[in-house]
Write an enzyme that holds these catalytic residues in place. Structure first.
Site, short mmCIF file in Angstrom:
data_model
loop_
_atom_site.label_atom_id
_atom_site.label_comp_id
_atom_site.label_asym_id
_atom_site.label_seq_id
_atom_site.Cartn_x
_atom_site.Cartn_y
_atom_site.Cartn_z
N ASP A 1 -7.89 11.86 7.10
CA ASP A 1 -7.25 11.78 8.42
C ASP A 1 -7.17 13.15 9.06
OD1 ASP A 1 -6.86 9.13 8.73
OD2 ASP A 1 -4.77 9.10 8.08
N TRP B 1 -12.20 -0.62 7.30
CA TRP B 1 -11.26 -1.32 6.40
C TRP B 1 -10.24 -0.31 5.91
CZ3 TRP B 1 -11.90 -6.31 3.64
CH2 TRP B 1 -10.93 -6.50 2.63
N ASP B 2 -9.03 -0.42 6.43
CA ASP B 2 -8.00 0.58 6.11
C ASP B 2 -7.06 0.06 5.03
OD1 ASP B 2 -6.65 2.96 6.34
OD2 ASP B 2 -6.49 2.87 8.52
N TRP C 1 -2.49 13.62 1.15
CA TRP C 1 -2.92 13.09 2.45
C TRP C 1 -3.35 14.29 3.32
CZ3 TRP C 1 -1.36 14.36 7.33
CH2 TRP C 1 -1.91 13.58 8.36
N ASP D 1 -9.76 0.98 17.18
CA ASP D 1 -8.92 1.20 16.01
C ASP D 1 -7.67 0.34 16.09
OD1 ASP D 1 -7.30 3.00 13.93
OD2 ASP D 1 -9.38 3.67 13.84
N ASP D 2 -6.64 0.74 15.42
CA ASP D 2 -5.38 0.00 15.29
C ASP D 2 -4.79 -0.40 16.64
OD1 ASP D 2 -3.12 -1.02 14.21
OD2 ASP D 2 -2.51 0.81 13.16
C1 GLA Z 1 -4.80 5.32 9.13
C2 GLA Z 1 -6.23 5.77 9.29
C3 GLA Z 1 -6.45 6.33 10.67
C4 GLA Z 1 -6.09 5.28 11.70
C5 GLA Z 1 -4.68 4.79 11.48
C6 GLA Z 1 -4.38 3.61 12.37
O1 GLA Z 1 -3.93 6.40 9.14
O2 GLA Z 1 -6.57 6.68 8.30
O3 GLA Z 1 -7.79 6.74 10.83
O4 GLA Z 1 -7.01 4.22 11.61
O5 GLA Z 1 -4.47 4.39 10.14
O6 GLA Z 1 -3.09 3.14 12.18
#
Ligand code: GLA
Length: 733
Positions: free
Chosen positions: A550, A479-480, A201, A368-369
């Site tokens: 990330d 799409w995660d 990661w 985002d989230d």
């Molecule tokens: C993952 C994604 C991030 C972000 C977070 C949100 O870690 O890689 O870019 O979208 O989730 O929880």
């Protein structure tokens, strides 16, 4: 000209175009042997016939009259086991009596124009049947009535051969497939190096080069996705091969789930490479009349080093893997609120960012989230794809309209394959999460994985997403997929078929995205899995871009993007400018360097731009204007690696237009020192006789820029420094 020929006299298949040849022959007894793969041969008349070898202790096929033929050493196309070949098998199939010997002999072949699609799986394609020819060779094990259909497609104008396999049960017994590789390829004795992309990661696709020594090397994923740890891509290269010289063979699996690449150097120094679905924990029951389709492997041959190999992959993936509205369309500059606000956002804050983004020239806002269920942090609500009541004062639809009013597009983050134990969906359908009855399940990021192999699970999630997509004005989806899979077990399958669950899951995910794509063809999809944990050719078939990592630190990204570019085009690499100190590494780099790194992929911003100084905003505005001006070059031009950050303190690469009239070159130096070594940068791919204006001022001929090169400014100061050069060919009178 035919691309594929069968020579009756020599019992030989020759696949060739202007650049490459791939040759196989049917040896006595009907074994399909590999003869040659490499630079094009006009004709092959038998010079490379495999020598007769009488090797003490090596078994010979049943009924063989002399001792000179053994599967133990032969160069084979789809080897099995238990019949005299003791190297890595390409397949392993258990029959009803518990044995697993398959003795595959040639049965028939067929040559087709074009390239057939693969049932339920992603694959490269043709737009017109004249672009390629496909050879289907059927091998049969008479004893078990198993047929293996080996598929080889050769493209007319690319150094590419794709391979895949169909296992067919033509008998009346049931069989259990334990392994069915997409391909296997044997090379005669050559001192190969293996190049692989490993990582973790935040540190994906790190380039590793090693000498292939006797024994077996395994690179795989058992995590349910192609993984941060081992990308399903490898190269075999000559020891002297570098970016610009030497032979290189690439193997890229078009699949996003558990995969396995094995490389073996045998007792004669021969190298075998096999690639496909991971055979660890895999099984697939094949009842009478059924077939099993493996994923595809894209094999590329280059005689001009790794840059040429990468260009071949980039062009193929841009032109004949990625599909839909956004294929080869310039991708928007985006702003994502994740590193700006994380879960802590309000309508006011987002509107502030949106307002600022618009004034800087940003084209897409991605929420985002945190916008759904009761998602205040990462412990709840996955599976409840309904708007978080009250979090945005006027709601999601209003926000999407506000974005559109400003002439921008609106994007949303989703993680459809997951379920939080704290969610309405889990209260109603805990059984949909992967688990083994009677056992507790491992959690990761406080979440479980939904069994996407089940159509009722897919339908439920689909209907929820549809409700959002039909009310909110969504143009883009991130799409995660934020965890590895454990307790991979399907309640609807009998014990003996549990080994098929991970692959059924992947087929379910593919079917889901295909449905989404066909119902919402205008949507731009970007893949993500904790950054680049599912960055593979399979996913690119559905999503033209993928969040590369990330880790948005510019220095870390040098290696991540350099490694990724070995197989995957810059148009597919999401790359963002983020805040300093960087949230993953705490490193502070200049805005210019962050911009130069992010411009080398699909440019985005992921920081609170509303809190920047006026000077910083001006600089970003200029970056975006420059990027837009040269966007087709950055996203679809030829990408050429010049200095390798895995080998030293510097990195450099360039983008050059297909007509070679324009180029942008980036140079990066990681650490500085008091007296700095003087670096001469030599460019590539320019027209030697053409004059280029560099950075809008001085004019040089292409040959000078390529062969003599130029010194990087010795005055370039500080750590993490970078430089950008723009080259434009002068028009010829
Ligand atoms: C993952 C994604 C991030 C972000 C977070 C949100 O870690 O890689 O870019 O979208 O989730 O929880």
């Amino acid at each position: 000209m035919h691309l594929i020929e069968f020579d009756e006299r020599q019992q030989l298949f020759h696949l060739k175009n202007e650049q490459i040849s791939y040759i196989m022959n049917i040896a006595s007894g009907g074994y399909l042997q590999q003869v040659y793969f490499g630079k094009r041969l006009q004709v092959y008349s038998g010079i490379r016939a495999y020598p007769d070898l009488n090797i003490q202790f090596s078994p010979n096929p049943a009924h063989d009259k002399d001792r000179s033929y053994s599967l133990d050493v032969s160069l084979l196309e789809y080897p099995g086991n238990g019949f005299g070949d003791f190297r890595i098998p390409a397949h392993s199939i258990y029959h009803e009596n518990g044995s697993q010997v398959t003795d595959l002999r040639f049965k028939r072949y067929e040559i087709r124009q074009g390239k057939p699609t693969l049932t339920s799986l992603p694959a490269t394609y043709v737009m017109d049947a004249s672009e390629a020819e496909t050879l289907l060779i059927v091998l049969e094990d008479v004893g078990s009535k198993i047929e293996m259909e080996l598929s080889y497609t050769i493209y007319k104008d690319r150094n590419v051969i794709t391979r895949s396999t169909v296992v067919r049960n033509t008998g009346s017994e049931n069989h259990m497939i334990k392994k069915a590789a997409s391909m296997s390829l044997d090379f005669a004795n050559r001192p190969f190096d293996l190049l692989q992309l490993h990582g973790s990661w935040g540190n994906e696709r790190q380039l590793c080069r090693e000498k292939i020594s006797p024994g077996i090397k395994l690179l795989d994923s058992k995590r349910g996705a192609s993984s941060h740890q081992h990308n399903p891509f490898v190269c075999l290269v000559e020891p002297s091969t570098d970016e610009t010289h030497g032979e290189a063979y690439g193997f890229c699996l078009v699949y996003s789930g558990n995969h396995e690449t094995m490389v073996e150097r045998d007792q004669l120094g021969q190298t075998r490479v096999t690639m496909g679905i991971n055979s660890f924990d895999f099984s697939w029951k094949l009842t009478a009349g059924e077939s099993f389709q493996t994923p595809e492997v894209v094999m590329v041959y280059s005689e001009q080093g790794l840059n040429e190999l990468s260009s071949t992959y980039h062009d193929l993936f841009n032109e004949r893997l990625i599909r839909g509205t956004h294929k080869q369309k310039e991708r928007p500059v985006l702003i994502n609120n994740w590193e700006a606000t994380y879960f802590d956002f309000s309508e006011e804050k987002l509107l502030e960012i949106i307002e600022e983004a618009q004034s800087l020239g940003i084209e897409l806002f991605v929420l985002d989230d945190g916008w759904f269920g009761k998602r205040e942090d990462d412990t709840t609500s996955l599976g409840d794809w309904v708007e978080f009541e009250g979090k945005l004062k006027n709601g999601l639809r209003f926000l999407s309209q506000e974005v559109h009013k400003r002439g921008m597009k609106f994007g949303l983050w989703l993680e459809p394959e997951m379920i939080s134990p704290v969610s309405n969906l889990y209260n109603e359908h805990a059984e949909w999460a992967f688990h083994i009855p009677g056992r507790d399940s491992a959690v990761a990021r406080s979440q479980y994985v939904l069994n996407f192999a089940l159509s009722e699970v897919r339908d439920n999630i689909y209907q929820q997403l549809k409700a959002i997509l039909d009310t909110v004005e969504v143009d883009y989806i991130k799409w995660d997929m934020n965890r590895n899979m454990t307790e991979v077990y399907s309640l609807d399958l009998p014990a003996e078929e549990q080994g098929s669950t991970a692959h059924r899951y992947m087929l379910g995910v593919y079917a889901f995205v295909e449905r989404l794509r066909s119902d919402y063809p205008e949507l731009l999809l970007e893949g993500c899995a904790g950054g680049g944990g599912r960055f593979d050719a399979g996913w690119l078939y559905y999503m033209p871009q993928i969040w590369t990592s990330d880790n948005s630190d510019a220095v870390s990204r040098l290696k991540i993007q350099y490694g990724t570019s070995l197989a995957y085009p810059p148009s597919s690499m999401g790359a963002h400018v983020s805040a300093i100190p960087n949230h993953q590494t705490q490193r502070s780099t200049s805005l210019a360097t962050r911009g130069n790194v992010a411009m080398s992929g699909v440019l985005g911003y992921e920081l609170d731009i509303s809190s920047l100084t006026t000077i910083e905003k001006e600089e970003i505005k200029e970056q975006i204007a420059f990027y837009k001006q040269h966007r087709s070059l950055f996203q679809f031009g030829k990408f050429v690696r010049l200095l390798d950050p895995f080998l030293g303190n510097e990195a450099a690469w360039m983008f050059i237009s297909k007509d070679k009239k324009e180029a942008v070159v980036f140079y990066f130096r990681v650490m500085t020192q008091a007296i700095r070594p003087l670096q001469v940068l030599k460019l590539q791919q320019l027209l030697p006789d053409r004059q280029y204006r560099v950075n809008g001022s001085d004019i040089y001929l292409g040959d000078e820029l390529m062969y003599a090169g130029f010194f990087i400014d010795p005055g370039l100061e500080g750590d993490y420094a970078s430089q950008l050069f723009h080259l434009k060919a002068l028009e010829v009178e």
